[in-house]
Design a protein around this motif. Sequence first.
Motif, PDB file in Angstrom:
ATOM      1  N   GLY A  47      44.503  24.585  -7.821  1.00 53.86           N
ATOM      2  CA  GLY A  47      45.908  24.188  -7.995  1.00 53.86           C
ATOM      3  C   GLY A  47      46.729  24.459  -6.746  1.00 53.86           C
ATOM      4  N   HIS A  48      46.519  25.625  -6.135  1.00 50.92           N
ATOM      5  CA  HIS A  48      47.216  25.942  -4.885  1.00 50.92           C
ATOM      6  C   HIS A  48      46.816  24.963  -3.783  1.00 50.92           C
ATOM      7  CE1 HIS A  48      49.187  29.597  -6.136  1.00 50.92           C
ATOM      8  NE2 HIS A  48      48.046  30.168  -6.488  1.00 50.92           N
ATOM      9  N   ILE A  49      45.530  24.682  -3.690  1.00 51.31           N
ATOM     10  CA  ILE A  49      45.044  23.745  -2.664  1.00 51.31           C
ATOM     11  C   ILE A  49      45.696  22.385  -2.851  1.00 51.31           C
ATOM     12  CG2 ILE A  49      43.015  22.497  -1.815  1.00 51.31           C
ATOM     13  CD1 ILE A  49      41.389  25.075  -2.643  1.00 51.31           C
ATOM     14  N   ARG A  50      45.711  21.899  -4.083  1.00 48.32           N
ATOM     15  CA  ARG A  50      46.302  20.574  -4.357  1.00 48.32           C
ATOM     16  C   ARG A  50      47.785  20.568  -3.986  1.00 48.32           C
ATOM     17  NH1 ARG A  50      42.859  16.901  -4.298  1.00 48.32           N
ATOM     18  NH2 ARG A  50      44.227  15.551  -5.466  1.00 48.32           N
ATOM     19  N   ALA A  51      48.497  21.635  -4.337  1.00 49.06           N
ATOM     20  CA  ALA A  51      49.929  21.717  -4.025  1.00 49.06           C
ATOM     21  C   ALA A  51      50.155  21.716  -2.514  1.00 49.06           C
ATOM     22  CB  ALA A  51      50.528  22.969  -4.660  1.00 49.06           C
ATOM     23  N   LEU A  52      49.314  22.437  -1.785  1.00 45.05           N
ATOM     24  CA  LEU A  52      49.450  22.490  -0.335  1.00 45.05           C
ATOM     25  C   LEU A  52      49.108  21.153   0.308  1.00 45.05           C
ATOM     26  CD1 LEU A  52      47.962  26.047   0.154  1.00 45.05           C
ATOM     27  CD2 LEU A  52      50.335  25.366   0.583  1.00 45.05           C
ATOM     28  N   LEU A  53      48.099  20.481  -0.210  1.00 41.34           N
ATOM     29  CA  LEU A  53      47.770  19.142   0.289  1.00 41.34           C
ATOM     30  C   LEU A  53      48.938  18.189   0.046  1.00 41.34           C
ATOM     31  CD1 LEU A  53      44.049  18.866  -0.867  1.00 41.34           C
ATOM     32  CD2 LEU A  53      44.845  18.935   1.500  1.00 41.34           C
ATOM     33  N   ASP A  54      49.572  18.306  -1.134  1.00 34.82           N
ATOM     34  CA  ASP A  54      50.725  17.462  -1.451  1.00 34.82           C
ATOM     35  C   ASP A  54      51.899  17.716  -0.499  1.00 34.82           C
ATOM     36  OD1 ASP A  54      49.370  16.264  -3.541  1.00 34.82           O
ATOM     37  OD2 ASP A  54      50.375  17.432  -5.113  1.00 34.82           O
ATOM     38  N   CYS A  55      51.958  18.919   0.079  1.00 33.30           N
ATOM     39  CA  CYS A  55      53.011  19.255   1.045  1.00 33.30           C
ATOM     40  C   CYS A  55      52.686  18.749   2.449  1.00 33.30           C
ATOM     41  CB  CYS A  55      53.214  20.771   1.098  1.00 33.30           C
ATOM     42  SG  CYS A  55      54.005  21.449  -0.367  1.00 33.30           S
ATOM     43  N   GLY A  56      51.476  18.245   2.638  1.00 30.82           N
ATOM     44  CA  GLY A  56      51.111  17.698   3.939  1.00 30.82           C
ATOM     45  C   GLY A  56      50.208  18.574   4.775  1.00 30.82           C
ATOM     46  N   PHE A  57      49.779  19.714   4.239  1.00 29.71           N
ATOM     47  CA  PHE A  57      48.864  20.578   4.983  1.00 29.71           C
ATOM     48  C   PHE A  57      47.457  19.993   4.938  1.00 29.71           C
ATOM     49  CE2 PHE A  57      52.155  23.682   3.789  1.00 29.71           C
ATOM     50  CZ  PHE A  57      52.406  24.255   5.020  1.00 29.71           C
ATOM     51  N   GLY A  58      46.705  20.222   5.997  1.00 32.64           N
ATOM     52  CA  GLY A  58      45.299  19.846   6.042  1.00 32.64           C
ATOM     53  C   GLY A  58      44.439  20.995   5.538  1.00 32.64           C
ATOM     54  N   THR A  59      43.184  20.721   5.245  1.00 34.75           N
ATOM     55  CA  THR A  59      42.312  21.760   4.696  1.00 34.75           C
ATOM     56  C   THR A  59      42.101  22.905   5.679  1.00 34.75           C
ATOM     57  OG1 THR A  59      40.341  20.506   5.341  1.00 34.75           O
ATOM     58  CG2 THR A  59      41.110  20.259   3.060  1.00 34.75           C
ATOM     59  N   ARG A  60      42.076  22.615   6.969  1.00 34.34           N
ATOM     60  CA  ARG A  60      41.925  23.708   7.949  1.00 34.34           C
ATOM     61  C   ARG A  60      43.146  24.621   7.957  1.00 34.34           C
ATOM     62  NH1 ARG A  60      39.317  19.908  12.436  1.00 34.34           N
ATOM     63  NH2 ARG A  60      37.175  19.961  11.689  1.00 34.34           N
ATOM     64  N   GLN A  61      44.318  24.031   7.840  1.00 31.91           N
ATOM     65  CA  GLN A  61      45.534  24.835   7.769  1.00 31.91           C
ATOM     66  C   GLN A  61      45.541  25.681   6.499  1.00 31.91           C
ATOM     67  OE1 GLN A  61      48.145  21.402   8.094  1.00 31.91           O
ATOM     68  NE2 GLN A  61      49.055  22.301   9.940  1.00 31.91           N
ATOM     69  N   ILE A  62      45.151  25.067   5.398  1.00 34.96           N
ATOM     70  CA  ILE A  62      45.135  25.768   4.116  1.00 34.96           C
ATOM     71  C   ILE A  62      44.175  26.943   4.172  1.00 34.96           C
ATOM     72  CG2 ILE A  62      44.522  25.578   1.675  1.00 34.96           C
ATOM     73  CD1 ILE A  62      45.482  22.611   1.877  1.00 34.96           C
ATOM     74  N   GLN A  63      43.033  26.743   4.772  1.00 35.41           N
ATOM     75  CA  GLN A  63      42.030  27.802   4.851  1.00 35.41           C
ATOM     76  C   GLN A  63      42.588  29.041   5.536  1.00 35.41           C
ATOM     77  OE1 GLN A  63      38.602  26.989   7.311  1.00 35.41           O
ATOM     78  NE2 GLN A  63      37.277  28.169   5.949  1.00 35.41           N
ATOM     79  N   ALA A  64      43.460  28.849   6.506  1.00 33.70           N
ATOM     80  CA  ALA A  64      43.991  29.967   7.285  1.00 33.70           C
ATOM     81  C   ALA A  64      44.902  30.879   6.468  1.00 33.70           C
ATOM     82  CB  ALA A  64      44.742  29.435   8.503  1.00 33.70           C
ATOM     83  N   PHE A  65      45.600  30.331   5.453  1.00 33.73           N
ATOM     84  CA  PHE A  65      46.532  31.193   4.729  1.00 33.73           C
ATOM     85  C   PHE A  65      46.394  31.155   3.214  1.00 33.73           C
ATOM     86  CE2 PHE A  65      48.888  27.282   5.553  1.00 33.73           C
ATOM     87  CZ  PHE A  65      49.455  27.005   4.328  1.00 33.73           C
ATOM     88  N   LEU A  66      45.390  30.507   2.705  1.00 35.81           N
ATOM     89  CA  LEU A  66      45.190  30.482   1.254  1.00 35.81           C
ATOM     90  C   LEU A  66      45.040  31.880   0.657  1.00 35.81           C
ATOM     91  CD1 LEU A  66      44.981  28.593  -1.184  1.00 35.81           C
ATOM     92  CD2 LEU A  66      42.520  28.559  -0.828  1.00 35.81           C
ATOM     93  N   PRO A  67      44.393  32.814   1.324  1.00 33.69           N
ATOM     94  CA  PRO A  67      44.290  34.162   0.745  1.00 33.69           C
ATOM     95  C   PRO A  67      45.641  34.849   0.534  1.00 33.69           C
ATOM     96  CG  PRO A  67      42.696  33.895   2.499  1.00 33.69           C
ATOM     97  CD  PRO A  67      43.591  32.695   2.542  1.00 33.69           C
ATOM     98  N   CYS A  68      46.697  34.329   1.150  1.00 30.69           N
ATOM     99  CA  CYS A  68      48.029  34.915   0.994  1.00 30.69           C
ATOM    100  C   CYS A  68      48.618  34.646  -0.393  1.00 30.69           C
ATOM    101  CB  CYS A  68      48.989  34.342   2.035  1.00 30.69           C
ATOM    102  SG  CYS A  68      48.533  34.717   3.728  1.00 30.69           S
ATOM    103  N   PHE A  69      48.039  33.734  -1.117  1.00 29.68           N
ATOM    104  CA  PHE A  69      48.613  33.332  -2.386  1.00 29.68           C
ATOM    105  C   PHE A  69      47.938  34.052  -3.542  1.00 29.68           C
ATOM    106  CE2 PHE A  69      49.811  30.140   0.520  1.00 29.68           C
ATOM    107  CZ  PHE A  69      51.032  29.678   0.085  1.00 29.68           C
ATOM    108  N   GLY A  70      48.766  34.531  -4.460  1.00 25.92           N
ATOM    109  CA  GLY A  70      48.266  35.127  -5.694  1.00 25.92           C
ATOM    110  C   GLY A  70      48.617  34.207  -6.839  1.00 25.92           C
TER     111      GLY A  70
END
Length: 133
Positions: A47-70
């Motif tokens: 769900g977080h990944i999908r939301a971040l993709l919808d915001c325009g982030f790429g998977t490499r960008q998401i990988q860098a800060f996904l652990p920040c999300f609870g």
Amino acid sequence: MRIGELAKEAGVSVRVLRHYEAQGLISSRRQANGYRAYTASTIETVGHIRALLDCGFGTRQIQAFLPCFGQDSFDPESCTAGFEQHVAKLREIDDLITVMQQRRQKLIERLDRFRPSPQTETERKDIHEFVEG
């Protein structure tokens, strides 16, 4: 849970989940029979990944800060890189909007030069509605 169940629960395809796993966004463990097994928390991660993709982030960008999300939370103080990337993405989108508005205005100006001048108030209104709407 197995990949098919995760796909159903998360509302994505199995192919998408395999892609996320290949990108290092989600992980699984292999069962004795070789099937992938995912934890229930992976649904939220997807769900977080999908939301971040919808915001325009790429998977490499998401990988860098996904652990920040609870669970439904994001702490900008404990994960400044994630917060800064969100601010940077917003600025990037604002810049793109500005460029697109400028291009739109230039196209309107070109259309005004190329089409015949409206003769009546109705024609002027029709042209205005075409360009604006």
